[in-house]
Design a protein around this motif. Structure first.
Motif, PDB file in Angstrom:
ATOM      1  N   GLU A   1       0.834  -1.197   0.000  1.00  0.00           N
ATOM      2  CA  GLU A   1       0.000   0.000   0.000  1.00  0.00           C
ATOM      3  C   GLU A   1       0.872   1.252   0.000  1.00  0.00           C
ATOM      4  OE1 GLU A   1      -1.991  -1.394   3.540  1.00  0.00           O
ATOM      5  OE2 GLU A   1      -3.892  -1.387   2.449  1.00  0.00           O
ATOM      6  N   GLY A   2       0.358   2.318  -0.606  1.00  0.00           N
ATOM      7  CA  GLY A   2       1.143   3.532  -0.773  1.00  0.00           C
ATOM      8  C   GLY A   2       1.488   4.249   0.503  1.00  0.00           C
ATOM      9  N   ASP A   3       0.735   3.997   1.578  1.00  0.00           N
ATOM     10  CA  ASP A   3       1.010   4.671   2.843  1.00  0.00           C
ATOM     11  C   ASP A   3       1.863   3.815   3.779  1.00  0.00           C
ATOM     12  OD1 ASP A   3      -0.876   2.750   3.429  1.00  0.00           O
ATOM     13  OD2 ASP A   3      -2.364   4.145   4.243  1.00  0.00           O
ATOM     14  N   THR A   4       2.500   2.777   3.244  1.00  0.00           N
ATOM     15  CA  THR A   4       3.377   1.938   4.055  1.00  0.00           C
ATOM     16  C   THR A   4       4.605   2.742   4.475  1.00  0.00           C
ATOM     17  OG1 THR A   4       2.667  -0.014   2.794  1.00  0.00           O
ATOM     18  CG2 THR A   4       4.667  -0.232   4.125  1.00  0.00           C
ATOM     19  N   PRO A   5       4.971   2.715   5.752  1.00  0.00           N
ATOM     20  CA  PRO A   5       6.176   3.438   6.187  1.00  0.00           C
ATOM     21  C   PRO A   5       7.403   2.984   5.394  1.00  0.00           C
ATOM     22  CG  PRO A   5       4.898   2.716   8.090  1.00  0.00           C
ATOM     23  CD  PRO A   5       4.270   2.071   6.891  1.00  0.00           C
ATOM     24  N   GLY A   6       8.206   3.950   4.985  1.00  0.00           N
ATOM     25  CA  GLY A   6       9.389   3.635   4.188  1.00  0.00           C
ATOM     26  C   GLY A   6       9.292   4.117   2.749  1.00  0.00           C
ATOM     27  N   ILE A   7       8.072   4.540   2.327  1.00  0.00           N
ATOM     28  CA  ILE A   7       7.876   5.106   0.988  1.00  0.00           C
ATOM     29  C   ILE A   7       7.799   6.620   1.114  1.00  0.00           C
ATOM     30  CG2 ILE A   7       6.396   5.259  -1.042  1.00  0.00           C
ATOM     31  CD1 ILE A   7       5.378   2.475  -0.456  1.00  0.00           C
ATOM     32  N   SER A   8       8.682   7.317   0.435  1.00  0.00           N
ATOM     33  CA  SER A   8       8.692   8.772   0.467  1.00  0.00           C
ATOM     34  C   SER A   8       8.617   9.319  -0.952  1.00  0.00           C
ATOM     35  CB  SER A   8       9.967   9.292   1.152  1.00  0.00           C
ATOM     36  OG  SER A   8      10.073  10.700   1.030  1.00  0.00           O
ATOM     37  N   ILE A   9       7.591  10.118  -1.222  1.00  0.00           N
ATOM     38  CA  ILE A   9       7.485  10.787  -2.519  1.00  0.00           C
ATOM     39  C   ILE A   9       8.189  12.135  -2.376  1.00  0.00           C
ATOM     40  CG2 ILE A   9       5.929  11.705  -4.280  1.00  0.00           C
ATOM     41  CD1 ILE A   9       3.891   9.603  -3.310  1.00  0.00           C
ATOM     42  N   ASP A  10       9.364  12.228  -2.973  1.00  0.00           N
ATOM     43  CA  ASP A  10      10.201  13.400  -2.780  1.00  0.00           C
ATOM     44  C   ASP A  10       9.696  14.617  -3.534  1.00  0.00           C
ATOM     45  OD1 ASP A  10      11.816  11.708  -1.281  1.00  0.00           O
ATOM     46  OD2 ASP A  10      13.073  11.191  -2.998  1.00  0.00           O
ATOM     47  N   ARG A  11       9.245  14.413  -4.774  1.00  0.00           N
ATOM     48  CA  ARG A  11       8.742  15.525  -5.578  1.00  0.00           C
ATOM     49  C   ARG A  11       8.062  14.984  -6.822  1.00  0.00           C
ATOM     50  NH1 ARG A  11      12.639  16.654  -9.794  1.00  0.00           N
ATOM     51  NH2 ARG A  11      14.557  15.427  -9.478  1.00  0.00           N
ATOM     52  N   VAL A  12       7.331  15.875  -7.480  1.00  0.00           N
ATOM     53  CA  VAL A  12       6.747  15.557  -8.778  1.00  0.00           C
ATOM     54  C   VAL A  12       7.585  16.262  -9.838  1.00  0.00           C
ATOM     55  CG1 VAL A  12       4.708  15.711 -10.253  1.00  0.00           C
ATOM     56  CG2 VAL A  12       4.447  15.302  -7.799  1.00  0.00           C
ATOM     57  N   MET A  13       8.020  15.536 -10.844  1.00  0.00           N
ATOM     58  CA  MET A  13       8.900  16.077 -11.857  1.00  0.00           C
ATOM     59  C   MET A  13       8.124  16.965 -12.836  1.00  0.00           C
ATOM     60  SD  MET A  13      10.854  12.447 -12.551  1.00  0.00           S
ATOM     61  CE  MET A  13      12.292  13.061 -13.411  1.00  0.00           C
ATOM     62  N   SER A  14       8.790  17.974 -13.359  1.00  0.00           N
ATOM     63  CA  SER A  14       8.192  18.818 -14.397  1.00  0.00           C
ATOM     64  C   SER A  14       8.507  18.191 -15.749  1.00  0.00           C
ATOM     65  CB  SER A  14       8.751  20.240 -14.324  1.00  0.00           C
ATOM     66  OG  SER A  14       8.365  20.869 -13.113  1.00  0.00           O
ATOM     67  N   THR A  15       7.474  17.816 -16.496  1.00  0.00           N
ATOM     68  CA  THR A  15       7.655  17.126 -17.767  1.00  0.00           C
ATOM     69  C   THR A  15       6.797  17.790 -18.851  1.00  0.00           C
ATOM     70  OG1 THR A  15       5.882  15.553 -17.258  1.00  0.00           O
ATOM     71  CG2 THR A  15       8.128  14.924 -16.633  1.00  0.00           C
ATOM     72  N   MET A  16       7.044  17.425 -20.097  1.00  0.00           N
ATOM     73  CA  MET A  16       6.303  17.994 -21.217  1.00  0.00           C
ATOM     74  C   MET A  16       4.837  17.573 -21.209  1.00  0.00           C
ATOM     75  SD  MET A  16       8.978  17.462 -24.379  1.00  0.00           S
ATOM     76  CE  MET A  16       7.794  18.062 -25.588  1.00  0.00           C
ATOM     77  N   ASP A  17       4.577  16.358 -20.759  1.00  0.00           N
ATOM     78  CA  ASP A  17       3.228  15.828 -20.847  1.00  0.00           C
ATOM     79  C   ASP A  17       2.413  16.173 -19.615  1.00  0.00           C
ATOM     80  OD1 ASP A  17       4.627  14.232 -19.115  1.00  0.00           O
ATOM     81  OD2 ASP A  17       3.776  12.359 -19.810  1.00  0.00           O
ATOM     82  N   ARG A  18       1.089  16.186 -19.790  1.00  0.00           N
ATOM     83  CA  ARG A  18       0.210  16.444 -18.648  1.00  0.00           C
ATOM     84  C   ARG A  18      -1.078  15.635 -18.752  1.00  0.00           C
ATOM     85  NH1 ARG A  18      -2.971  22.102 -19.283  1.00  0.00           N
ATOM     86  NH2 ARG A  18      -3.251  22.146 -21.525  1.00  0.00           N
ATOM     87  N   ASN A  19      -0.952  14.433 -19.256  1.00  0.00           N
ATOM     88  CA  ASN A  19      -2.141  13.609 -19.423  1.00  0.00           C
ATOM     89  C   ASN A  19      -2.246  12.480 -18.402  1.00  0.00           C
ATOM     90  OD1 ASN A  19       0.121  12.710 -21.291  1.00  0.00           O
ATOM     91  ND2 ASN A  19      -1.149  10.870 -21.294  1.00  0.00           N
TER      92      ASN A  19
END
Length: 395
Positions: free
Chosen positions: A196-214
């Motif tokens: 599961e995404g909220d399991t301790p040990g998973i860190s979302i550091d940032r969202v990358m800026s990319t050309m696409d937005r779909n």
């Protein structure tokens, strides 16, 4: 003999999907929740509910999970209709990465895992990620996998960094590829894990800026720091991740092609309409040879891509693995559809690079398609190897 006849029921469903996308989804293309990092999850949930009310949500799911389970060729027709808007697959719950993840989980997840991880994604209540790509590590060559998993006989401890992880922010279902280290308790090698995404040990550091937005919530950079998972988190067998990834990738390459064919066809439709109404030098620009030839080249390319997709899908429907065929189609279609979008921008002139029409957005988004599930060069490398291997076997 190859048979491309499409059942009347599939044609009718494609028309229903196209109408739904046109009438209910296209208006959201100017919604502020379609951000530079893709549609927000709030927007996704609203779109999903619209599809649910129309009885169209996750139409590609297996019948045992409430879907229609279309063949691969049938999917080609339906996904093209869904792709008429880049938000269409999001609404219908047949967008990447969820679509490919659902396919994989349906193939190898056990019953308990299916109930916990697969069914909520099919229902549109949760999103999923496939965490493989790494900075300086796994990507087009998954053999460079750097994320590790150590096993003490009871628990796997995962450490590493991933990036370009589509939809990481807010996703609850995670498929993680890690290299199980040599140990005294069992096998080793590249392995898939479910958590599961909220399991301790998973860190979302940032969202990358990319050309696409779909893609919903864009592409994240993720760090795993002592992520501890029980043996029940194994997805399939230890050391089989590459084989499972290929199981997922062949059909996923083709569904990318199907969706983007729909988007490119939409761009062509807008360009044709513009060429009929915009005048220059005394007549509609479509009657000038330079513009007319671009529209003709687009029409030729769209039909070539459509038939190539159907051919590879037919191959899968015959029970073949389709790796070679899907690589050829992905290489062809991604390059040709990008040219289609580029010519549509050119036909519209200055307005083509604006947000007055969706063509500029389609062009930017479709550029990424040349990289998704392997860049063209990697597919050509694989195709060439297969050609040489086949020739050696003959001689």
């Amino acid at each position: 003999m190859i048979d491309f006849s499409v059942p009347a029921s599939v044609t009718a469903l494609a028309e229903e999907i196209r109408q739904f996308v046109t009438e209910e989804i296209i208006p959201f293309e100017t919604d502020p929740r379609l951000t530079a990092h893709g549609p927000s999850d709030e927007l996704r949930q609203e779109l999903v509910e619209l599809a649910r009310k129309r009885g169209l949500l996750t139409f590609q799911a297996p019948t045992r999970h409430g879907g229609r389970e279309p063949s691969h060729v049938d999917q080609a027709v339906l996904y093209e209709a869904a792709g008429w808007s880049t938000l269409g697959p999001v609404a219908l719950n047949c967008a990447a990465p969820d679509e490919g993840n659902m396919f994989l989980l349906n193939k190898i997840a056990n019953d308990e895992q299916s109930a916990k991880f697969l069914e909520p994604v099919i229902a549109g209540h949760q999103r999923s990620v496939f965490a493989m790509t790494e900075p300086g590590g796994a990507g087009s060559d998954p053999g460079q996998l750097k994320t590790t998993a150590t096993f003490d006989g009871t628990t796997y401890t995962i450490n590493g960094t991933k990036w370009l992880i589509t939809g990481a922010t807010g996703a609850q279902v995670w498929i993680i590829m890690a290299d199980v280290q040599e140990n005294d308790h069992g096998p080793s090698g590249a392995t898939l894990f479910l958590c599961e995404g909220d399991t301790p040990g998973i860190s979302i550091d940032r969202v990358m800026s990319t050309m696409d937005r779909n893609y919903v919530e864009g592409h994240g950079v993720v760090t795993f720091t002592d992520l501890r998972l029980p043996a029940s988190s194994l997805l399939g067998e230890v050391g089989s991740a590459f084989r499972y990834a290929q199981l997922r990738l062949a059909p996923a390459r083709l569904t990318h092609c199907m969706r983007w064919l729909g988007a490119a066809a939409r761009a062509q439709s807008i360009a044709v309409e513009y060429a009929q109404t915009r005048t220059a030098f005394g007549k509609p620009i479509g009657e000038h040879q330079g513009v007319g030839f671009m529209l003709a080249d687009n029409e030729i390319a769209l039909q070539q891509c459509r038939l190539a997709i159907w051919w590879a899908c037919w191959t899968l429907d015959q029970g073949q693995r389709g790796r070679h065929e899907s690589s050829m189609v992905k290489a062809l279609v991604s390059e040709e559809l990008f040219k289609v979008a580029d010519r549509c921008v050119q036909v519209l002139g200055g307005i083509g690079i604006s947000d007055e029409t969706p063509i500029g957005m389609i062009f930017s988004d479709i550029r990424g398609f040349r990289l998704y599930d392997g860049p063209t060069e990697v597919h050509k490398y694989a195709i060439a190897r297969q050609i040489l291997r086949t020739e050696r076997q003959r001689s």
